[in-house]
Design a protein around this motif. Structure first.
Motif, PDB file in Angstrom:
ATOM      1  N   PRO A 394       0.668  -1.185  -0.119  1.00 26.78           N
ATOM      2  CA  PRO A 394      -0.035   0.144  -0.120  1.00 26.78           C
ATOM      3  C   PRO A 394       0.859   1.205   0.009  1.00 26.78           C
ATOM      4  CG  PRO A 394      -0.539  -1.517   1.587  1.00 26.78           C
ATOM      5  CD  PRO A 394       0.518  -1.934   1.150  1.00 26.78           C
ATOM      6  N   THR A 395       0.272   2.298  -0.563  1.00 24.55           N
ATOM      7  CA  THR A 395       1.254   3.653  -0.605  1.00 24.55           C
ATOM      8  C   THR A 395       0.214   4.647  -0.140  1.00 24.55           C
ATOM      9  OG1 THR A 395       0.511   4.098  -2.993  1.00 24.55           O
ATOM     10  CG2 THR A 395       2.551   2.603  -2.467  1.00 24.55           C
ATOM     11  N   ASP A 396       0.725   5.786   0.212  1.00 26.17           N
ATOM     12  CA  ASP A 396      -0.117   7.189   0.772  1.00 26.17           C
ATOM     13  C   ASP A 396      -1.182   6.773   1.626  1.00 26.17           C
ATOM     14  OD1 ASP A 396       1.608   8.411  -1.283  1.00 26.17           O
ATOM     15  OD2 ASP A 396       0.319   8.347  -2.642  1.00 26.17           O
ATOM     16  N   VAL A 397      -0.580   6.349   2.642  1.00 27.33           N
ATOM     17  CA  VAL A 397      -1.385   5.904   3.871  1.00 27.33           C
ATOM     18  C   VAL A 397      -1.102   6.485   5.282  1.00 27.33           C
ATOM     19  CG1 VAL A 397      -2.258   3.842   5.150  1.00 27.33           C
ATOM     20  CG2 VAL A 397      -1.394   3.464   2.845  1.00 27.33           C
ATOM     21  N   LEU A 398      -2.120   7.360   5.539  1.00 26.64           N
ATOM     22  CA  LEU A 398      -1.809   7.824   7.058  1.00 26.64           C
ATOM     23  C   LEU A 398      -2.677   7.227   8.162  1.00 26.64           C
ATOM     24  CD1 LEU A 398      -0.832  10.260   8.829  1.00 26.64           C
ATOM     25  CD2 LEU A 398      -3.068  11.516   7.716  1.00 26.64           C
ATOM     26  N   PHE A 399      -1.965   7.022   9.176  1.00 27.96           N
ATOM     27  CA  PHE A 399      -2.529   6.415  10.310  1.00 27.96           C
ATOM     28  C   PHE A 399      -2.490   7.502  11.417  1.00 27.96           C
ATOM     29  CE2 PHE A 399      -0.883   2.206   8.636  1.00 27.96           C
ATOM     30  CZ  PHE A 399      -2.172   1.505   8.313  1.00 27.96           C
ATOM     31  N   ALA A 400      -3.453   8.242  11.967  1.00 28.63           N
ATOM     32  CA  ALA A 400      -3.462   9.471  12.769  1.00 28.63           C
ATOM     33  C   ALA A 400      -4.483   9.519  13.777  1.00 28.63           C
ATOM     34  CB  ALA A 400      -3.581  10.512  11.694  1.00 28.63           C
ATOM     35  N   GLY A 401      -4.123   9.623  14.972  1.00 32.58           N
ATOM     36  CA  GLY A 401      -4.882  10.296  16.085  1.00 32.58           C
ATOM     37  C   GLY A 401      -5.987   8.742  16.447  1.00 32.58           C
ATOM     38  N   ASN A 402      -5.361   7.796  16.089  1.00 30.12           N
ATOM     39  CA  ASN A 402      -6.304   6.617  16.836  1.00 30.12           C
ATOM     40  C   ASN A 402      -5.829   6.030  18.084  1.00 30.12           C
ATOM     41  OD1 ASN A 402      -7.511   5.579  13.821  1.00 30.12           O
ATOM     42  ND2 ASN A 402      -5.288   5.961  13.481  1.00 30.12           N
ATOM     43  N   LEU A 403      -6.868   5.895  19.041  1.00 31.41           N
ATOM     44  CA  LEU A 403      -6.554   5.321  20.234  1.00 31.41           C
ATOM     45  C   LEU A 403      -6.817   3.895  20.218  1.00 31.41           C
ATOM     46  CD1 LEU A 403      -6.521   5.906  23.161  1.00 31.41           C
ATOM     47  CD2 LEU A 403      -8.967   6.114  23.409  1.00 31.41           C
TER      48      LEU A 403
END
Length: 468
Positions: A394-403
């Motif tokens: 996968p490309t251009d993936v953002l994981f952000a602000g997850n709990l």
């Protein structure tokens, strides 16, 4: 007269179908008072065909609704009669259980099938898996303007015939048989779909409902649909699938899938080859420790899916293997935001909260945003994972602000954040930023970037680099 006051329909139904004339019904249809029962029915049908009234009852066409009588022909006749009239028409399904023995088809535009309530106006069918023929309780083919509301469907599938691409489902909305006109401007709301039985092989497919363009030769012909407020219960298979469609909203449905004995796929909502699809506010539960390879929500398949949003869905799974949300091959511009994903089962294989993955030779997912989700209970399994398929990733993936929370029993999780590949995360543009990890982290050789918050008592395992 044009029939507009839906609240008095019960009185009119009584007058038309049973011959008992209340004062209200006499006021609505004064010309019927001196006619016989059959005469009343004929008169009402004549008014319907003339456009004088806007609905027809299945009981006027001879449906009984006693669960014993085969009502297939009577209901089909009511649907055909309404479909032959220009404009919008209502096919009314009074309280009762209507037994079907064959597929109902809707080919006329502007038909609204409306019951007295999803638990009291019900269609029922029991069938045996066939090697060739599908079992479709209601097949909507290439119409413009279709609505079904306040009806219940009960489908029971038996047998263990192994077949290839044989389908069983209560409701199919699709293109016409010539595959040149899709169904458009359709609504499925406030219905109950209950599908029981087993899928005897991977070639047999069981659904709660399916919206589909049946051939990829003319992609995404079925469009502009709304699936809202339905309750869908499957023992196996896929509860809602949207395949080769465009502009579909899936909102406020209650979905339970699982409890079957076979170790086949259970999926709550699946999107394949579709564009502009949102799934918002759907409580989904996938249950049963004997069910493997199961996902609450999924974007996957052989055709490109783009502009897909999964948001605000409470997801609960006890499956033996699978995901809360899976984003697979041929997915582009997918947003997974604000979902609550809980696992409290016993995993026999890999189990993930959110999985972004691909397969060799497939087009890998790209442009994926996974943000603001609460993911908990994933035991020694993985809250978030990014997996590769051979040389494809996968490309251009953002994981952000997850709990990402601990195990359901409160002990530390292992591998809340996990990258399968040794491919450098920067090279594949995988960014993690401001994820709060309440358990521990396992990351095999890839890099975690951004502000990674590790609360006290958590452990950071593997070769990780945290960069601002």
């Amino acid at each position: 007269m044009k029939y507009d006051d839906w609240s008095t329909l019960a009185s009119h139904e009584e007058a038309i179908a049973t011959g008992r004339m209340s004062g209200e019904a006499l006021a609505a249809f004064p010309s019927l008072a001196n006619l016989s029962l059959n005469g009343r029915r004929d008169a009402v049908l004549a008014e319907l065909l003339a456009g004088a009234i806007g609905y027809v009852s299945v009981k006027v066409h001879g449906a009984v609704g006693d669960v014993v009588t085969d009502d297939t022909a009577a209901i089909q006749d009511a649907i055909d009669t309404a479909g032959a009239v220009a404009g919008e028409k209502i096919v009314y399904v009074p309280a009762g259980t209507y037994r079907l023995t064959a597929d109902l088809t809707v080919t006329g535009s502007g038909v609204c099938i409306r019951g007295a309530g999803k638990m009291v106006s019900r269609f029922t069918r029991t069938d045996v898996w066939d090697t060739v023929a599908d079992t479709i309780m209601m097949d909507v083919q290439g119409v413009d303007g279709f609505t079904i509301e306040d009806c219940g469907f009960s489908l029971v599938m038996t047998g263990d015939t192994v077949a290839t691409d044989v389908y069983a489902l209560p409701l199919l909305i699709r293109d016409n048989v010539a595959h040149d006109t899709g169904s458009t401007n359709w609504t499925v709301k406030d219905n109950d779909f209950n599908v029981t039985g087993t899928e005897p092989s991977t070639g047999n497919k069981m659904f709660g409902m399916l919206a589909w363009t049946r051939t990829a030769t003319f992609p995404r012909l079925t469009k502009n649909g709304r699936i809202h407020g339905n309750s869908i219960r499957n023992t196996e298979g896929r509860c809602i699938e949207v395949a080769l469609c465009e502009n579909v909203a899936i909102t406020g449905n209650t979905i339970v899938n699982g409890g079957g004995t076979a170790s086949l796929v259970c999926v709550g909502v699946r999107v394949i080859g579709s564009k502009n699809v949102v799934a918002i506010g759907n409580p989904i539960e996938v249950t049963g420790t004997g069910v493997a390879n199961s996902d609450c929500m999924q974007v996957n398949g052989d055709n490109l899916s783009e502009n897909i949003v999964f948001s605000g869905n409470p997801l609960h799974t006890t499956a033996a293997a699978g995901t809360g949300v899976k984003i697979g091959a041929n997915a582009s511009k997918v947003t997974v935001v604000g979902n609550d994903i809980l696992y409290d089962g016993v995993a026999t294989s890999n189990m993930y909260g959110v999985l972004v993955t691909t397969n060799p030779s497939d087009t890998p997912p790209t442009g994926i945003l996974v943000a603001g989700n609460r993911i908990s209970g994933f035991d020694a399994q993985l809250g978030i994972a990014r997996a590769t398929g051979g040389d494809s990733f996968p490309t251009d993936v953002l994981f952000a602000g997850n709990l990402l929370g601990p195990r359901w029993d409160g002990t530390a999780a292992i591998g809340n954040f996990y990258n399968f590949s040794s491919v450098d995360a920067i090279a594949s543009r995988i960014i993690t930023d401001r994820n709060f990890l309440l358990g521990s982290v396992e990351n095999r050789e890839d890099r975690l970037q951004g502000d990674l918050v590790i609360p006290q008592g958590s452990q950071l395992k593997g070769r990780n680099v945290a960069n601002d």
